[in-house]
Scaffold this active site. Structure first.
Site, PDB file in Angstrom:
ATOM      1  N   HIS A  57      -3.527  13.973   0.492  1.00 19.51           N
ATOM      2  CA  HIS A  57      -4.561  12.882   2.224  1.00 19.51           C
ATOM      3  C   HIS A  57      -2.979  13.581   2.590  1.00 19.51           C
ATOM      4  O   HIS A  57      -3.400  13.340   3.552  1.00 19.51           O
ATOM      5  CB  HIS A  57      -4.399  11.723   1.260  1.00 19.51           C
ATOM      6  CG  HIS A  57      -4.151  10.084   2.436  1.00 19.51           C
ATOM      7  ND1 HIS A  57      -5.366  10.509   2.908  1.00 19.51           N
ATOM      8  CD2 HIS A  57      -3.446   9.578   2.142  1.00 19.51           C
ATOM      9  CE1 HIS A  57      -5.195   9.916   4.056  1.00 19.51           C
ATOM     10  NE2 HIS A  57      -3.617   8.956   3.594  1.00 19.51           N
ATOM     11  N   ASP A  60      -8.836   0.258   1.953  1.00 23.08           N
ATOM     12  CA  ASP A  60      -8.372   0.003   2.967  1.00 23.08           C
ATOM     13  C   ASP A  60      -8.369   0.275   3.996  1.00 23.08           C
ATOM     14  O   ASP A  60      -8.157   1.353   5.011  1.00 23.08           O
ATOM     15  CB  ASP A  60      -7.102   0.870   2.708  1.00 23.08           C
ATOM     16  CG  ASP A  60      -5.745   0.603   3.200  1.00 23.08           C
ATOM     17  OD1 ASP A  60      -5.285  -0.888   4.380  1.00 23.08           O
ATOM     18  OD2 ASP A  60      -4.659   1.930   3.754  1.00 23.08           O
ATOM     19  N   GLU A  64     -10.499   4.108   3.747  1.00 16.09           N
ATOM     20  CA  GLU A  64      -9.399   4.491   2.657  1.00 16.09           C
ATOM     21  C   GLU A  64     -10.167   4.752   1.271  1.00 16.09           C
ATOM     22  O   GLU A  64      -9.762   3.426   0.941  1.00 16.09           O
ATOM     23  CB  GLU A  64      -8.230   4.482   2.931  1.00 16.09           C
ATOM     24  CG  GLU A  64      -7.771   4.468   4.204  1.00 16.09           C
ATOM     25  CD  GLU A  64      -5.812   5.096   4.467  1.00 16.09           C
ATOM     26  OE1 GLU A  64      -4.990   4.368   3.840  1.00 16.09           O
ATOM     27  OE2 GLU A  64      -5.192   5.696   5.298  1.00 16.09           O
ATOM     28  N   THR A 104      -8.656  -5.485   3.930  1.00 12.80           N
ATOM     29  CA  THR A 104      -8.949  -4.462   2.748  1.00 12.80           C
ATOM     30  C   THR A 104     -10.096  -5.367   1.924  1.00 12.80           C
ATOM     31  O   THR A 104      -9.599  -6.282   0.804  1.00 12.80           O
ATOM     32  CB  THR A 104      -7.790  -4.732   2.017  1.00 12.80           C
ATOM     33  OG1 THR A 104      -5.774  -4.466   2.954  1.00 12.80           O
ATOM     34  CG2 THR A 104      -6.513  -3.863   0.581  1.00 12.80           C
ATOM     35  N   LYS A 151      -4.025  -1.939  10.054  1.00 13.67           N
ATOM     36  CA  LYS A 151      -4.292  -2.215   8.571  1.00 13.67           C
ATOM     37  C   LYS A 151      -4.392  -3.282   7.666  1.00 13.67           C
ATOM     38  O   LYS A 151      -4.507  -3.890   7.070  1.00 13.67           O
ATOM     39  CB  LYS A 151      -3.125  -1.318   7.334  1.00 13.67           C
ATOM     40  CG  LYS A 151      -2.567   0.056   7.772  1.00 13.67           C
ATOM     41  CD  LYS A 151      -3.623   1.232   6.958  1.00 13.67           C
ATOM     42  CE  LYS A 151      -3.640   2.253   6.909  1.00 13.67           C
ATOM     43  NZ  LYS A 151      -4.032   3.460   6.320  1.00 13.67           N
ATOM     44  N   ARG A 203      -7.723   4.211  13.278  1.00 13.79           N
ATOM     45  CA  ARG A 203      -6.599   4.764  13.422  1.00 13.79           C
ATOM     46  C   ARG A 203      -6.152   5.629  15.108  1.00 13.79           C
ATOM     47  O   ARG A 203      -4.948   5.788  15.161  1.00 13.79           O
ATOM     48  CB  ARG A 203      -7.251   6.984  13.284  1.00 13.79           C
ATOM     49  CG  ARG A 203      -8.270   6.540  11.679  1.00 13.79           C
ATOM     50  CD  ARG A 203      -6.841   6.340  10.624  1.00 13.79           C
ATOM     51  NE  ARG A 203      -7.359   6.558   9.548  1.00 13.79           N
ATOM     52  CZ  ARG A 203      -7.595   6.686   8.156  1.00 13.79           C
ATOM     53  NH1 ARG A 203      -5.671   5.975   8.510  1.00 13.79           N
ATOM     54  NH2 ARG A 203      -7.391   6.146   6.646  1.00 13.79           N
ATOM     55  N   GLN A 228      -3.647   2.629  14.525  1.00 16.99           N
ATOM     56  CA  GLN A 228      -2.090   3.629  14.019  1.00 16.99           C
ATOM     57  C   GLN A 228      -1.376   4.209  14.234  1.00 16.99           C
ATOM     58  O   GLN A 228      -0.682   4.252  14.838  1.00 16.99           O
ATOM     59  CB  GLN A 228      -2.927   4.069  12.236  1.00 16.99           C
ATOM     60  CG  GLN A 228      -1.905   4.754  11.175  1.00 16.99           C
ATOM     61  CD  GLN A 228      -2.728   4.678   9.805  1.00 16.99           C
ATOM     62  OE1 GLN A 228      -3.853   4.246   9.863  1.00 16.99           O
ATOM     63  NE2 GLN A 228      -1.905   4.841   9.110  1.00 16.99           N
ATOM     64  N   ASP A 242       0.444  -1.696   0.402  1.00 19.17           N
ATOM     65  CA  ASP A 242       0.213  -0.074   0.261  1.00 19.17           C
ATOM     66  C   ASP A 242       0.970   1.414   0.000  1.00 19.17           C
ATOM     67  O   ASP A 242       1.750   1.046   0.901  1.00 19.17           O
ATOM     68  CB  ASP A 242      -0.588   0.144   1.131  1.00 19.17           C
ATOM     69  CG  ASP A 242      -2.179   1.340   0.687  1.00 19.17           C
ATOM     70  OD1 ASP A 242      -2.666   1.525  -0.145  1.00 19.17           O
ATOM     71  OD2 ASP A 242      -2.476   1.833   2.164  1.00 19.17           O
ATOM     72  N   GLU A 263      -9.107   4.313  -2.262  1.00 23.56           N
ATOM     73  CA  GLU A 263      -8.369   3.951  -3.155  1.00 23.56           C
ATOM     74  C   GLU A 263      -8.482   2.731  -4.392  1.00 23.56           C
ATOM     75  O   GLU A 263      -9.387   2.681  -4.509  1.00 23.56           O
ATOM     76  CB  GLU A 263      -6.707   3.353  -2.239  1.00 23.56           C
ATOM     77  CG  GLU A 263      -6.407   3.710  -0.937  1.00 23.56           C
ATOM     78  CD  GLU A 263      -5.117   3.379  -0.626  1.00 23.56           C
ATOM     79  OE1 GLU A 263      -4.664   2.521  -1.211  1.00 23.56           O
ATOM     80  OE2 GLU A 263      -5.353   2.845   0.663  1.00 23.56           O
ATOM     81  N   GLU A 281      -9.715  13.272   7.190  1.00 21.58           N
ATOM     82  CA  GLU A 281      -9.490  13.648   6.665  1.00 21.58           C
ATOM     83  C   GLU A 281     -11.604  14.587   6.836  1.00 21.58           C
ATOM     84  O   GLU A 281     -10.940  15.636   7.096  1.00 21.58           O
ATOM     85  CB  GLU A 281      -9.705  13.775   5.402  1.00 21.58           C
ATOM     86  CG  GLU A 281      -8.017  12.913   5.731  1.00 21.58           C
ATOM     87  CD  GLU A 281      -7.741  12.710   3.823  1.00 21.58           C
ATOM     88  OE1 GLU A 281      -7.300  11.539   3.266  1.00 21.58           O
ATOM     89  OE2 GLU A 281      -6.991  13.231   2.976  1.00 21.58           O
TER      90      GLU A 281
HETATM   91 MN    MN Z   1      -4.597   2.789   2.881  1.00 22.72          MN
END
Ligand code: MN
Length: 418
Positions: free
Chosen positions: A132, A230, A198, A254, A250, A234, A237, A125, A200, A360
Site C-alpha cells: 500500500h 478507514d 481502506e 471509521t 479521515k 482522497r 487528503q 491509524d 484494515e 490503488e
Molecule cells: Mn488508514
C-alpha cells in the site's frame, strides 16, 4: 487445533464463522430492549450479562458485564480473559452438563441488532502495509521516492478520531471539505469526489500501559481484533496532508466489525512478518510471530445491484504487526488505555486484485474497475462496501462478521445560509 464441538449444532458446520473455537465478544439488543454484552456461538448470541448476573459466570468480585460494552472485562486483564474463555468452552462444549442452564439464554442472531462492542478510548491509524505504501507513494511522489526514508525503521502513524468510529451497518455520509486539484487555480469547498475505503485490521487494547513497553508486552496487552474500514476522502487528503498528515480526510467515519475476535481465538493462525530489508532497532524486534493468517476481501454493491468482490488479500502481508505498532506508540512514554483502537494501515497484497483501497485498485482513477452494472474509480452514492475476514482452521473457520457501510449522498452545503 481441530474444530471444538459444541451442542449448538450450527456452530459445528465447517464454514460457520462462529464455532466454539471463536467465541467473539459483541454487544446486542433485542427489539425494544437495552444493549447488553453477548458472545457469538453458531447462529446465536449467548447473553453473558445474564449469566454473570445469575452467578453462572463468576469473573471477578464485582460484576464486569453489567454494562453494554466490553471495556471492564478488557481492563481486568489476561487471566480474566482466559477464565471467561475456558468457562464458556465448558458450558457450550458438546456433552456439557451446563446446557440446560445456558440454553434459555441463546438469542438467535437473526433477531438482534449489534452495537459498538467497546467504548473507543482513542483511535490511532498506521501505514504499515508495504504494498500500500509503495503504491500510494508511487502515485503521490513517483516510484523513486515511494517509500519515505523512515518507513523501513518505524511504523508510521497518526492520531485519528475516536468520536467517529461506528459499528458495521451505520450509514456513512459523503463529506464536504476543502480540495484543490492540479486543475484548480484556487481551493474549493465541495463534496468529496474521491471517497474511498481502506481495508484494515483494528487491534483493541485491553490492558493499559504507562511508559514504554516491549513488543512482547504489547502483544499481551491486546484483547482482540476487529475488521476496520478507514473511510478516506482522497481529494481532501491530497490537499491537506502535508506536512502533518491526514486530518479531515479521515475524520468522517471509521467502521468496525461488531465482534471482537480475541487474541486467544487467533492463536493458531500466528505467522511472521516478512524478512526485514534493514534491521530494526532492538526495541521494535519481535520475539516471535506476531501477524495472523487472515484472508480478507472487499465487496462493493451498487444501490439495487449485485455485489462484486473488488479485492482479496491477507493480513499476513503487513510489514509491521499490531504489537510492534503498540510498542512504538509507547516509546515516548505515551500512556495507552483500555479501549484504544489501532488501525493496521491498508492491507494490500502484491497483485492488482489484492489492493485494499479504490485509490490503488483504480490507480488514482486512471484505471476504473468493473462492478455490477458499470465501473468505479471511487465510491458512488448508494454503494455498500463490505469487508470480510476469515481464518481457515483444521475443519473450521474463524469469522469476524461483516464490516459494512453504505455511502449516502452529501448533504447540501452546510455553510450556505438561506
Ligand atoms: Mn488508514
Amino acid at each position: 487445533m481441530p474444530l471444538l464441538r459444541s451442542w449448538v449444532d450450527s456452530a459445528n458446520a465447517p464454514d460457520h464463522p462462529f464455532p466454539l473455537n471463536n467465541l467473539p465478544c459483541g454487544v446486542f439488543s433485542r427489539p425494544g430492549d437495552e444493549p447488553r454484552c453477548g458472545v457469538a456461538i453458531g447462529d446465536f448470541v449467548l447473553d453473558v450479562a445474564v449469566l454473570e448476573d445469575s452467578g453462572v459466570l463468576n469473573l471477578a468480585d464485582a460484576p464486569l458485564l453489567d454494562v453494554p460494552f466490553w471495556n471492564e472485562v478488557m481492563e481486568a486483564g489476561p487471566q480474566v480473559w482466559a477464565a471467561l474463555r475456558s468457562r464458556l468452552m465448558e458450558l457450550l462444549g458438546e456433552g456439557s452438563v451446563g446446557r440446560a442452564t445456558v440454553e434459555p439464554h441463546l438469542v438467535p442472531l437473526a433477531e438482534v441488532a449489534l452495537h459498538m462492542p467497546f467504548l473507543v478510548s482513542e483511535y490511532t491509524d498506521f501505514y504499515a502495509g508495504r504494498h500500500h505504501a509503495t503504491n500510494v507513494g508511487t502515485m503521490f511522489r513517483g516510484a523513486d521516492n515511494a517509500l519515505p526514508p523512515n518507513w523501513l525503521h518505524i511504523p508510521i502513524g497518526y492520531n485519528g478520531r475516536a468520536s467517529s468510529v461506528v459499528v458495521s451497518g451505520t450509514p456513512v455520509r459523503r463529506p464536504w471539505g476543502q480540495v484543490k486539484g492540479p486543475e484548480q487555480a484556487v481551493p474549493a469547498f465541495q463534496p468529496s469526489r474521491r471517497f474511498d475505503i481502506e481495508l484494515e485490521l483494528g487491534a483493541v487494547v485491553g490492558t493499559p500501559s504507562d511508559g514504554p513497553v516491549t513488543v512482547a508486552e504489547a502483544d499481551a496487552m491486546i484483547f482482540g481484533y476487529v475488521l476496520l474500514n478507514d473511510w478516506s476522502a482522497r481529494d481532501i487528503q491530497a490537499w491537506e496532508y502535508q506536512p502533518l498528515g491526514p486530518f479531515q480526510a479521515k475524520a468522517t467515519a471509521t467502521t468496525i466489525s461488531p465482534w471482537i475476535v480475541t487474541r486467544a481465538a487467533l492463536e493458531p493462525f500466528r505467522c511472521s512478518t516478512p524478512p526485514r530489508e534493514v534491521p530494526l532497532l532492538p526495541h521494535l524486534q519481535e520475539p516471535g510471530p506476531m501477524l495472523y493468517d487472515i484472508a480478507l476481501e472487499v465487496g462493493l454493491t451498487p444501490e439495487g445491484g449485485r455485489e462484486t468482490v473488488i479485492a482479496r488479500t491477507n493480513y499476513r502481508e503487513m510489514y509491521y504487526s499490531a504489537a510492534q505498532q503498540l510498542a512504538h506508540h509507547t516509546t515516548s512514554g505515551c500512556p495507552m488505555n483500555t479501549g484504544d483502537l489501532l488501525g493496521s494501515g491498508t492491507i494490500s497484497g502484491a497483485t492488482k486484485e489484492a489492493r485494499g483501497s479504490l485509490l490503488e485498485l483504480s490507480w488514482g482513477g486512471k484505471e476504473p474497475i468493473a462492478v455490477d452494472g458499470g465501473s468505479r474509480s471511487f465510491i458512488e452514492d448508494g454503494d455498500t462496501l463490505e469487508l470480510r475476514g476469515t481464518c481457515q482452521g483444521d475443519g473450521y473457520v474463524i469469522g469476524f462478521g461483516a464490516c459494512s457501510g453504505r455511502v449516502l449522498p452529501a448533504l447540501p452545503d452546510p455553510y450556505r445560509r438561506p
